[in-house]
Structure formats: C-alpha cells, structure tokens
Design a protein around this motif. Structure first.
Motif, PDB file in Angstrom:
ATOM      1  N   PHE A   1     -32.896 -49.485 -14.290  1.00 22.21           N
ATOM      2  CA  PHE A   1     -33.329 -48.756 -12.959  1.00 22.21           C
ATOM      3  C   PHE A   1     -34.659 -48.559 -12.865  1.00 22.21           C
ATOM      4  O   PHE A   1     -35.478 -47.870 -13.591  1.00 22.21           O
ATOM      5  CB  PHE A   1     -32.660 -47.147 -12.855  1.00 22.21           C
TER       6      PHE A   1
ATOM      7  N   CYS B   1     -35.440 -45.816  -1.432  1.00 26.37           N
ATOM      8  CA  CYS B   1     -35.980 -44.547  -1.611  1.00 26.37           C
ATOM      9  C   CYS B   1     -37.281 -44.427  -1.679  1.00 26.37           C
ATOM     10  O   CYS B   1     -37.918 -45.476  -2.266  1.00 26.37           O
ATOM     11  CB  CYS B   1     -35.335 -43.751  -2.747  1.00 26.37           C
TER      12      CYS B   1
ATOM     13  N   ILE C   1     -39.004 -42.876  -3.987  1.00 31.87           N
ATOM     14  CA  ILE C   1     -39.006 -42.705  -5.452  1.00 31.87           C
ATOM     15  C   ILE C   1     -37.901 -42.894  -6.049  1.00 31.87           C
ATOM     16  O   ILE C   1     -36.782 -42.928  -5.754  1.00 31.87           O
ATOM     17  CB  ILE C   1     -39.791 -41.213  -5.600  1.00 31.87           C
ATOM     18  N   HIS C   2     -38.058 -43.138  -7.451  1.00 30.97           N
ATOM     19  CA  HIS C   2     -36.891 -43.507  -8.132  1.00 30.97           C
ATOM     20  C   HIS C   2     -36.685 -42.139  -9.204  1.00 30.97           C
ATOM     21  O   HIS C   2     -37.418 -42.235  -9.944  1.00 30.97           O
ATOM     22  CB  HIS C   2     -36.685 -44.654  -8.946  1.00 30.97           C
ATOM     23  N   CYS C   3     -35.548 -41.485  -8.998  1.00 35.43           N
ATOM     24  CA  CYS C   3     -35.384 -40.423  -9.785  1.00 35.43           C
ATOM     25  C   CYS C   3     -34.434 -40.639 -10.988  1.00 35.43           C
ATOM     26  O   CYS C   3     -33.194 -41.222 -10.668  1.00 35.43           O
ATOM     27  CB  CYS C   3     -34.983 -39.073  -8.989  1.00 35.43           C
TER      28      CYS C   3
ATOM     29  N   TYR D   1     -32.297 -38.963 -12.795  1.00 37.88           N
ATOM     30  CA  TYR D   1     -31.093 -38.531 -12.865  1.00 37.88           C
ATOM     31  C   TYR D   1     -30.281 -38.775 -11.963  1.00 37.88           C
ATOM     32  O   TYR D   1     -28.836 -38.312 -11.845  1.00 37.88           O
ATOM     33  CB  TYR D   1     -31.306 -37.083 -13.189  1.00 37.88           C
ATOM     34  N   CYS D   2     -30.549 -39.968 -11.042  1.00 42.13           N
ATOM     35  CA  CYS D   2     -29.828 -39.748  -9.758  1.00 42.13           C
ATOM     36  C   CYS D   2     -28.664 -40.781 -10.000  1.00 42.13           C
ATOM     37  O   CYS D   2     -28.265 -41.750 -10.714  1.00 42.13           O
ATOM     38  CB  CYS D   2     -30.823 -40.653  -8.776  1.00 42.13           C
TER      39      CYS D   2
ATOM     40  N   ARG E   1     -27.182 -42.183  -7.908  1.00 42.46           N
ATOM     41  CA  ARG E   1     -27.215 -43.546  -7.143  1.00 42.46           C
ATOM     42  C   ARG E   1     -27.844 -44.705  -7.945  1.00 42.46           C
ATOM     43  O   ARG E   1     -27.888 -46.003  -7.380  1.00 42.46           O
ATOM     44  CB  ARG E   1     -27.643 -43.238  -5.635  1.00 42.46           C
TER      45      ARG E   1
ATOM     46  N   GLY F   1     -29.781 -43.616  -0.955  1.00 41.84           N
ATOM     47  CA  GLY F   1     -31.171 -43.855  -0.303  1.00 41.84           C
ATOM     48  C   GLY F   1     -31.670 -42.588   0.243  1.00 41.84           C
ATOM     49  O   GLY F   1     -31.153 -41.445   0.188  1.00 41.84           O
TER      50      GLY F   1
ATOM     51  N   ARG G   1     -35.841 -36.987   0.287  1.00 45.90           N
ATOM     52  CA  ARG G   1     -36.835 -36.348  -0.734  1.00 45.90           C
ATOM     53  C   ARG G   1     -38.404 -37.064  -0.228  1.00 45.90           C
ATOM     54  O   ARG G   1     -39.438 -36.538  -0.786  1.00 45.90           O
ATOM     55  CB  ARG G   1     -36.544 -37.064  -2.018  1.00 45.90           C
TER      56      ARG G   1
ATOM     57  N   HIS H   1     -35.493 -32.328  -1.052  1.00 45.83           N
ATOM     58  CA  HIS H   1     -35.082 -32.049  -2.465  1.00 45.83           C
ATOM     59  C   HIS H   1     -36.421 -32.023  -3.371  1.00 45.83           C
ATOM     60  O   HIS H   1     -37.162 -33.008  -3.574  1.00 45.83           O
ATOM     61  CB  HIS H   1     -34.328 -33.532  -2.851  1.00 45.83           C
TER      62      HIS H   1
HETATM   63  S1  SF4 Z   1     -32.623 -38.455  -6.088  1.00 46.88           S
HETATM   64 FE1  SF4 Z   1     -32.580 -39.068  -3.891  1.00 46.88          FE
HETATM   65  S2  SF4 Z   1     -34.914 -39.745  -3.699  1.00 46.88           S
HETATM   66 FE2  SF4 Z   1     -34.256 -39.690  -5.877  1.00 46.88          FE
HETATM   67  S3  SF4 Z   1     -33.496 -41.644  -6.327  1.00 46.88           S
HETATM   68 FE3  SF4 Z   1     -31.707 -40.697  -5.838  1.00 46.88          FE
HETATM   69  S4  SF4 Z   1     -31.505 -40.840  -3.667  1.00 46.88           S
HETATM   70 FE4  SF4 Z   1     -33.397 -41.365  -4.188  1.00 46.88          FE
END
Ligand code: SF4
Ligand SMILES: *Cc1c(COP(=O)(O)O)cnc(C)c1O
Length: 351
Positions: free
Chosen positions: A60, A130, A132-134, A136-137, A139, A175, A206, A235
């Motif tokens: 990721f 997105c 930003i790439h989090c 813990y997401c 997705r 997203g 976010r 978020h």
């Molecule tokens: S938490 Fe929200 S902003 Fe962060 S990667 Fe997941 S969907 Fe994207």
C-alpha cells in the motif's frame, strides 16, 4: 502532459489536458505534489531510513500531502501523525483474524459503487483516490478498480436511489469524495437534488483536514447553494492535525451552513490515551467540529499493531467522560458485518 493526470488514478480527479484549460485549483496541484517516496519523507523529517519497510510500501504505497508533513515533528520517529502514514515492517506480520475485506462490503453492494447497509441512508463510493494513505485503512485492499462507478454507472446507483423512497440521506465516500473535482461533484449533487425523497447529503472526507486548501471558493459555492441539508464528517485522529488553516477551512464550511462532525480511529501509539483524546475534542470544538464516533479499527490485514483492546478503550472512555462536557465525548463503536448500524461499545460498569 501535466503531472496530475499522470498520478491520479481515477477520472474524477483528473484535469482535462486541453491547453484551453489553464486554471488548476491549488488543492489539485498540491495533491499531485504529495510525497510518495518514503526516503524523501524520512529525509525531510531527518529520520533514519531504516524505519521504513519497502515491502509494506509495495503493499500500500505511501502518500502524504506536504502540508500534513509540515505538522509533524522533525526527528521524532514516534510522531503521532507520522505513525499514521509510514509503512513499517509490523504491517507484514500475519495476524489471525485480520482479513483483506473485514467488512464484507462487496456483499452489501446492490449496484456498483453503492452500499445500502443501514435504514434510511445509502453510501456512494464515488472515487478510489485519497489525499493521504492511512496505514490502518480497511480500504487498503479494497478492489476499487472494479467497484468505482464511472460516470455512466452512476446511472444505476441513481436509479437504485430513485426506487428506494425510504432513503433520505446519501453519503459520499470513497476513497475521498473531495478528491473528485467540483465539476463532477456539482453534477452528481444536482442529480441527487432531483430525487425528492433525498433530504440530506453527507460527505465523509479526510482531505478537508490533510489538505485544507480543498475548501476553496468553488467548493463552497456549490455546497452553499445546494437545496440538500449538508453534513461534512471529517476524520482527525490527533490534535496536531488541526492547524490554523484547518480551523479557517472549518469556519468557512460553517458559514456555508454545513454541519461539522468528526470521526477518529482509536490507534495504539497515536491516540490511545484520554489526555490526547480530550485535547483532540477541545481542538475540534475550536474549529466548530463536534466529535461523533471513535472507531475501533476494522481488522484489516496489516493493521494489527494499531489495535487497542476493548477493555482499554472503555477505560479511556470513562476518563474522557469525566474530563469533558458530554457533547465533546465521541461514541466508541465498531462496524460489524450484518449489524443494522454501527455497534456502540459500552462497558458493564456505568460511568
Ligand atoms: S482512512 Fe480515509 S483518507 Fe485514509 S486511506 Fe482510508 S479512505 Fe483514504
Ligand atoms: C457507517 C456507514 C453509514 C453511516 O452510519 P451512521 O451511523 O449514520 O453514521 C452508512 N452506510 C454505510 C455503508 C456505513 O458504513
């Protein structure tokens, strides 16, 4: 060839290549300039290159807007904002119970790009991109390429909404829905406005926080003009994310008559502490935002090192409750496949 159209992977955020179109909004060029090279990130923060896991970054990719990076503390490998975005080796350890699609969302999709799990509200995943790439997401493994509606496919999602008069609220999600440009968003919203039983529009984003430039004049024009009641759910996980620009952006949204809520994810090493969460609530309120949910993370592969046990989470909640006015205490919840709404986590003891 402009840089944005090379880097954005969905049509919604793309900029037409025609030379006639000159005006590129600041947020779009900032999104294109986001840091994606982990060594650059660590260099800018004066941190040891060894902190990174290249394997996790392949899984990721890293993505951080420069304005978010500016809110991190240089030289601190434990910075709570850095931890949310840096690919590390712990992500690659297999953990039982952690899956690629923990929410079984694909089963709740009656038509492409539309989730209808709860009564009265439906969620559109309008883009996979997105800002930003989090780490813990949930997705991070979600197969957006197959499930994002292209514009013609909105047709079937809109058709579904028309056929379900019990749906009064539409959530835009992804997203990040605000990674889509305003022209496409305006078009979608005007089509939603024509469905008479839809009263409310809710945008889960976010981007508004990690790139507050997104809240620009163009966005405020259509948000302020829609006949739908609008809610923006941002978020934010830590008070350090809220700088002066974010506060200004939230005030602009309020002035456009948008209700503002926040959801956070409870994350070990980021915000698993009542003092930190109390400070977050206070800071959110300064920005006109009320805390809404504090989520237990979805058990997605690669996120196990962020987990906080329910018992500990309930202790934190009891401390928060004692420290804050009731309206600044978020609801602790988790998402369970098949449940009629978010599951609120409550302890046996009363507090
Ligand atoms: S938490 Fe929200 S902003 Fe962060 S990667 Fe997941 S969907 Fe994207
Ligand atoms: C979380 C979620 C909602 C919104 O739930 P609220 O409790 O109203 O915030 C709606 N649809 C889906 C699919 C969701 O995951």
């Amino acid at each position: 060839m402009n840089k944005t159209s090379e880097t954005m992977n969905d049509w919604g955020a793309m900029i037409p290549r025609s030379p006639a179109v000159k005006h590129v909004p600041v947020w779009q060029s900032e999104m294109a300039r986001a840091i994606t090279d982990p060594q650059e990130l660590l260099g800018l923060l004066a941190l040891d290159p060894e902190l990174l896991s290249a394997g996790a970054a392949r899984d990721f990719p890293l993505k951080v807007p420069r304005s978010f990076l500016a809110r991190m503390e240089k030289g601190n490998p434990h910075d709570p904002l850095l931890r949310q975005v840096l690919p590390i080796g712990a992500e690659l350890l297999p953990q039982s119970g952690y899956k690629k699609d923990p929410l079984q969302e694909l089963e709740a999709m009656p038509v492409n790009g539309l989730l209808h799990k709860y009564q009265g509200r439906a969620l559109l995943t309008i883009t996979g991109a997105c800002g930003i790439h989090c780490r813990y997401c949930f997705r991070r493994h979600f197969p957006y390429a197959e499930t994002n509606p292209s514009r013609d496919q909105w047709h079937s999602a809109l058709e579904y909404l028309r056929r379900h008069p019990e749906i009064s609220e539409v959530l835009l999600s992804g997203g990040d829905p605000l990674s889509m440009n305003d022209r496409h968003l305006t078009e979608l919203v005007s089509r939603l406005e024509r469905i008479s039983h839809i009263k409310r529009l809710r945008i889960h984003t976010r981007l508004a926080v990690v790139l507050p430039e997104r809240i620009d004049g163009q966005l405020l024009r259509w948000l302020g003009a829609t006949s739908l009641q609008t809610v923006v759910v941002v978020h934010v996980n830590h008070a350090n994310e809220i700088n002066h620009e974010v506060i200004q952006a939230m005030h602009k949204l309020r002035r456009a008559n948008v209700s503002l809520l926040n959801q956070s994810v409870l994350l070990r090493g980021v915000n698993d502490d009542a003092t930190i969460l109390a400070e977050l609530s206070e800071r959110l309120f300064e920005a006109n935002v009320l805390p809404y949910y504090l989520h237990q993370l979805d058990r997605v592969q690669g996120a196990a090192h962020f987990e906080v046990e329910d018992n500990r989470a309930l202790e934190i909640m009891a401390e928060l409750h004692a420290a804050l006015p009731g309206y600044l205490v978020p609801r602790l919840c988790r998402e369970e496949p098949g449940a009629p709404g978010k599951t609120i986590i409550q302890g046996v003891r009363s507090y």
